[in-house]
Design a protein around this motif. Sequence first.
Motif, PDB file in Angstrom:
ATOM      1  N   LEU A  61       0.883  -1.240  -0.090  1.00 29.89           N
ATOM      2  CA  LEU A  61      -0.081   0.058  -0.033  1.00 29.89           C
ATOM      3  C   LEU A  61       0.853   1.081  -0.035  1.00 29.89           C
ATOM      4  CD1 LEU A  61      -3.022   0.657   0.093  1.00 29.89           C
ATOM      5  CD2 LEU A  61      -2.769   0.919   2.727  1.00 29.89           C
ATOM      6  N   GLY A  62       0.856   2.238  -0.948  1.00 24.58           N
ATOM      7  CA  GLY A  62       1.372   3.536  -1.001  1.00 24.58           C
ATOM      8  C   GLY A  62       2.355   3.390  -2.135  1.00 24.58           C
ATOM      9  N   ASN A  63       2.756   1.852  -2.558  1.00 27.74           N
ATOM     10  CA  ASN A  63       3.894   1.997  -3.475  1.00 27.74           C
ATOM     11  C   ASN A  63       3.209   2.145  -5.098  1.00 27.74           C
ATOM     12  OD1 ASN A  63       5.609   1.442  -1.625  1.00 27.74           O
ATOM     13  ND2 ASN A  63       6.284  -0.741  -2.408  1.00 27.74           N
ATOM     14  N   GLU A  64       1.762   2.087  -5.104  1.00 29.47           N
ATOM     15  CA  GLU A  64       1.133   2.325  -6.337  1.00 29.47           C
ATOM     16  C   GLU A  64       1.099   3.710  -6.761  1.00 29.47           C
ATOM     17  OE1 GLU A  64      -1.913   3.545  -3.243  1.00 29.47           O
ATOM     18  OE2 GLU A  64      -0.276   1.881  -3.454  1.00 29.47           O
ATOM     19  N   LYS A  65       1.695   4.664  -5.878  1.00 32.25           N
ATOM     20  CA  LYS A  65       1.999   5.952  -6.415  1.00 32.25           C
ATOM     21  C   LYS A  65       3.308   6.359  -6.688  1.00 32.25           C
ATOM     22  CE  LYS A  65      -1.199   7.437  -2.773  1.00 32.25           C
ATOM     23  NZ  LYS A  65      -1.493   8.270  -1.482  1.00 32.25           N
ATOM     24  N   ARG A  66       4.127   5.233  -6.687  1.00 30.60           N
ATOM     25  CA  ARG A  66       5.632   5.530  -7.231  1.00 30.60           C
ATOM     26  C   ARG A  66       5.516   5.659  -8.591  1.00 30.60           C
ATOM     27  NH1 ARG A  66       9.538   1.472  -4.570  1.00 30.60           N
ATOM     28  NH2 ARG A  66      11.198   2.630  -5.764  1.00 30.60           N
ATOM     29  N   PRO A  67       6.262   6.657  -9.382  1.00 29.21           N
ATOM     30  CA  PRO A  67       6.280   6.429 -10.982  1.00 29.21           C
ATOM     31  C   PRO A  67       6.553   5.175 -11.401  1.00 29.21           C
ATOM     32  CG  PRO A  67       7.392   8.275  -9.828  1.00 29.21           C
ATOM     33  CD  PRO A  67       7.295   7.578  -8.754  1.00 29.21           C
ATOM     34  N   LYS A  68       7.553   4.425 -11.187  1.00 29.63           N
ATOM     35  CA  LYS A  68       7.826   2.996 -11.692  1.00 29.63           C
ATOM     36  C   LYS A  68       6.646   2.163 -11.683  1.00 29.63           C
ATOM     37  CE  LYS A  68      10.556   0.481  -8.361  1.00 29.63           C
ATOM     38  NZ  LYS A  68      12.085  -0.165  -8.104  1.00 29.63           N
ATOM     39  N   ILE A  69       6.099   2.099 -10.579  1.00 30.07           N
ATOM     40  CA  ILE A  69       4.930   1.181 -10.311  1.00 30.07           C
ATOM     41  C   ILE A  69       3.645   1.738 -11.102  1.00 30.07           C
ATOM     42  CG2 ILE A  69       3.570   0.195  -8.508  1.00 30.07           C
ATOM     43  CD1 ILE A  69       6.404  -0.624  -8.472  1.00 30.07           C
ATOM     44  N   ARG A  70       3.595   3.084 -11.175  1.00 34.18           N
ATOM     45  CA  ARG A  70       2.318   3.476 -11.877  1.00 34.18           C
ATOM     46  C   ARG A  70       2.775   3.319 -13.438  1.00 34.18           C
ATOM     47  NH1 ARG A  70       2.949   8.607  -9.250  1.00 34.18           N
ATOM     48  NH2 ARG A  70       3.722   9.473 -11.182  1.00 34.18           N
ATOM     49  N   THR A  71       3.905   3.234 -13.843  1.00 37.02           N
ATOM     50  CA  THR A  71       4.177   2.848 -15.257  1.00 37.02           C
ATOM     51  C   THR A  71       3.927   1.378 -15.658  1.00 37.02           C
ATOM     52  OG1 THR A  71       5.882   4.512 -15.237  1.00 37.02           O
ATOM     53  CG2 THR A  71       6.149   3.161 -16.938  1.00 37.02           C
ATOM     54  N   PHE A  72       4.279   0.627 -14.709  1.00 36.49           N
ATOM     55  CA  PHE A  72       4.096  -0.818 -14.901  1.00 36.49           C
ATOM     56  C   PHE A  72       2.774  -1.236 -14.906  1.00 36.49           C
ATOM     57  CE2 PHE A  72       4.229  -5.625 -13.844  1.00 36.49           C
ATOM     58  CZ  PHE A  72       4.950  -5.682 -14.780  1.00 36.49           C
ATOM     59  N   LEU A  73       1.941  -0.561 -13.975  1.00 38.54           N
ATOM     60  CA  LEU A  73       0.528  -0.708 -13.766  1.00 38.54           C
ATOM     61  C   LEU A  73      -0.312  -0.450 -15.105  1.00 38.54           C
ATOM     62  CD1 LEU A  73      -2.118  -1.851 -12.477  1.00 38.54           C
ATOM     63  CD2 LEU A  73      -1.967   0.131 -10.984  1.00 38.54           C
ATOM     64  N   LYS A  74       0.104   0.857 -15.568  1.00 41.80           N
ATOM     65  CA  LYS A  74      -0.615   1.164 -16.641  1.00 41.80           C
ATOM     66  C   LYS A  74      -0.385   0.281 -18.030  1.00 41.80           C
ATOM     67  CE  LYS A  74      -0.781   5.250 -19.621  1.00 41.80           C
ATOM     68  NZ  LYS A  74      -0.060   6.832 -20.156  1.00 41.80           N
ATOM     69  N   TRP A  75       0.625   0.020 -18.056  1.00 44.37           N
ATOM     70  CA  TRP A  75       1.188  -0.945 -19.177  1.00 44.37           C
ATOM     71  C   TRP A  75       0.460  -2.260 -19.136  1.00 44.37           C
ATOM     72  CZ3 TRP A  75       3.245  -5.804 -19.161  1.00 44.37           C
ATOM     73  CH2 TRP A  75       3.501  -6.453 -20.507  1.00 44.37           C
ATOM     74  N   VAL A  76       0.154  -2.639 -17.703  1.00 40.79           N
ATOM     75  CA  VAL A  76      -0.704  -4.174 -17.566  1.00 40.79           C
ATOM     76  C   VAL A  76      -1.960  -3.780 -17.921  1.00 40.79           C
ATOM     77  CG1 VAL A  76      -1.461  -5.717 -15.718  1.00 40.79           C
ATOM     78  CG2 VAL A  76       0.840  -4.953 -15.988  1.00 40.79           C
ATOM     79  N   GLN A  77      -2.536  -2.553 -17.407  1.00 43.49           N
ATOM     80  CA  GLN A  77      -4.194  -2.231 -17.507  1.00 43.49           C
ATOM     81  C   GLN A  77      -4.259  -2.372 -19.367  1.00 43.49           C
ATOM     82  OE1 GLN A  77      -4.031   1.393 -15.303  1.00 43.49           O
ATOM     83  NE2 GLN A  77      -5.320   0.406 -13.645  1.00 43.49           N
ATOM     84  N   GLU A  78      -3.247  -1.462 -19.945  1.00 42.84           N
ATOM     85  CA  GLU A  78      -3.446  -1.596 -21.492  1.00 42.84           C
ATOM     86  C   GLU A  78      -3.496  -3.002 -21.815  1.00 42.84           C
ATOM     87  OE1 GLU A  78      -0.285   1.005 -22.389  1.00 42.84           O
ATOM     88  OE2 GLU A  78      -1.268   2.764 -21.967  1.00 42.84           O
ATOM     89  N   GLN A  79      -2.541  -3.908 -21.664  1.00 44.21           N
ATOM     90  CA  GLN A  79      -2.425  -5.078 -22.047  1.00 44.21           C
ATOM     91  C   GLN A  79      -3.911  -5.884 -21.937  1.00 44.21           C
ATOM     92  OE1 GLN A  79       0.126  -6.360 -23.851  1.00 44.21           O
ATOM     93  NE2 GLN A  79       0.788  -4.142 -23.814  1.00 44.21           N
ATOM     94  N   VAL A  80      -4.188  -5.683 -20.812  1.00 43.48           N
ATOM     95  CA  VAL A  80      -5.607  -6.183 -20.287  1.00 43.48           C
ATOM     96  C   VAL A  80      -6.730  -5.848 -21.159  1.00 43.48           C
ATOM     97  CG1 VAL A  80      -7.335  -6.613 -18.645  1.00 43.48           C
ATOM     98  CG2 VAL A  80      -5.004  -6.803 -17.849  1.00 43.48           C
ATOM     99  N   ASN A  81      -6.834  -4.483 -21.614  1.00 49.46           N
ATOM    100  CA  ASN A  81      -8.025  -3.824 -22.328  1.00 49.46           C
ATOM    101  C   ASN A  81      -7.775  -4.307 -23.526  1.00 49.46           C
ATOM    102  OD1 ASN A  81      -9.076  -2.477 -19.976  1.00 49.46           O
ATOM    103  ND2 ASN A  81      -7.707  -0.659 -20.243  1.00 49.46           N
ATOM    104  N   GLU A  82      -6.534  -4.668 -24.024  1.00 47.89           N
ATOM    105  CA  GLU A  82      -6.622  -5.230 -25.482  1.00 47.89           C
ATOM    106  C   GLU A  82      -6.717  -6.594 -25.693  1.00 47.89           C
ATOM    107  OE1 GLU A  82      -2.268  -4.141 -26.575  1.00 47.89           O
ATOM    108  OE2 GLU A  82      -2.774  -2.237 -26.687  1.00 47.89           O
ATOM    109  N   GLY A  83      -6.817  -7.166 -24.516  1.00 52.22           N
ATOM    110  CA  GLY A  83      -7.402  -8.621 -24.576  1.00 52.22           C
ATOM    111  C   GLY A  83      -6.086  -9.597 -24.768  1.00 52.22           C
TER     112      GLY A  83
END
Length: 294
Positions: free
Chosen positions: A272-294
């Motif tokens: 908790l709290g690490n989701e705000k770190r730039p590198k974690i946000r970057t990786f999470l955003k990429w994962v979300q995009e991959q999920v949305n693309e199927g």
Amino acid sequence: MANHQLLLRNLHTFNVAAQKMSFTLAAKKLHLTQGAISHRIKVLEAELGFNLFVRGTRKLELTEEGARFQRTLSKSLNNIFGEIEDINNVDLYGQINVGASPWFVQDWLLPRISDFKKRYPKFNLNIFSQEEQNFHQNHLDVALYYGDSKLTDMYRYRLFGDKYVPVCTPAYAKEHNILDDGLESLHRINFIHALGSDAWQRWMKHFDLEVPIFNQFYCVSHRYMGVQSALHNVGVAMGRYRFVKPYLDSGELISPYPSMDTQLGYEFVCPLGNEKRPKIRTFLKWVQEQVNEG
């Protein structure tokens, strides 16, 4: 001196006012009233013991002490903000320790990870393939796991749900006459179990069936090995639809029995709290995009 937070706030206010040489412009930049700026400066002057601005003139001017203090303060604040920026840049060009189940790594993450490398070439990834999250042992930054994690104080983002699908090869189904006999054929197939998984038990209960699933069976240590065993005509394995779909689409595997929906799903997990770190946000955003693309 006063509360450190108030002191830092007032120092920043003074630095902006000194740069703008205007309480009005400083107020606009800091989204405050001119009166609030004036009050903060007066409080700071009282704390410091000397005046920062010359009063009584139309044009705002620094006192001799104020000009000297502003030069030192401006340099210090620039160093602080520069250090913060450097830390964030290091974060964005560092490494990420990712933990995920062997199945998730093999069938979901690895086929997509080259895209992450192309988009963020200066990131280094350490990928740990394991069934359980062990953030301390492997110094994990994030984990991508299925199920209901018992870890506390964690940030969670649900990626997608899934369903259980019994799978075998067309050849195995033909050999055991599964397609013609349907559920009756369950009494003569070889069940492939994964260590620690009760998927077959839950599947039987869901469809209200009484079949001795441990009379004829093989057991493997990972779910991924179960599907691989099914691909080699060992028996019928319980797969997760999202990961066996490519085999079903290609015809390498078929699903001879009905599937079972589940409330569980795959989650992105980090302390908790690490989701705000730039590198974690970057990786999470990429994962979300991959999920949305199927």
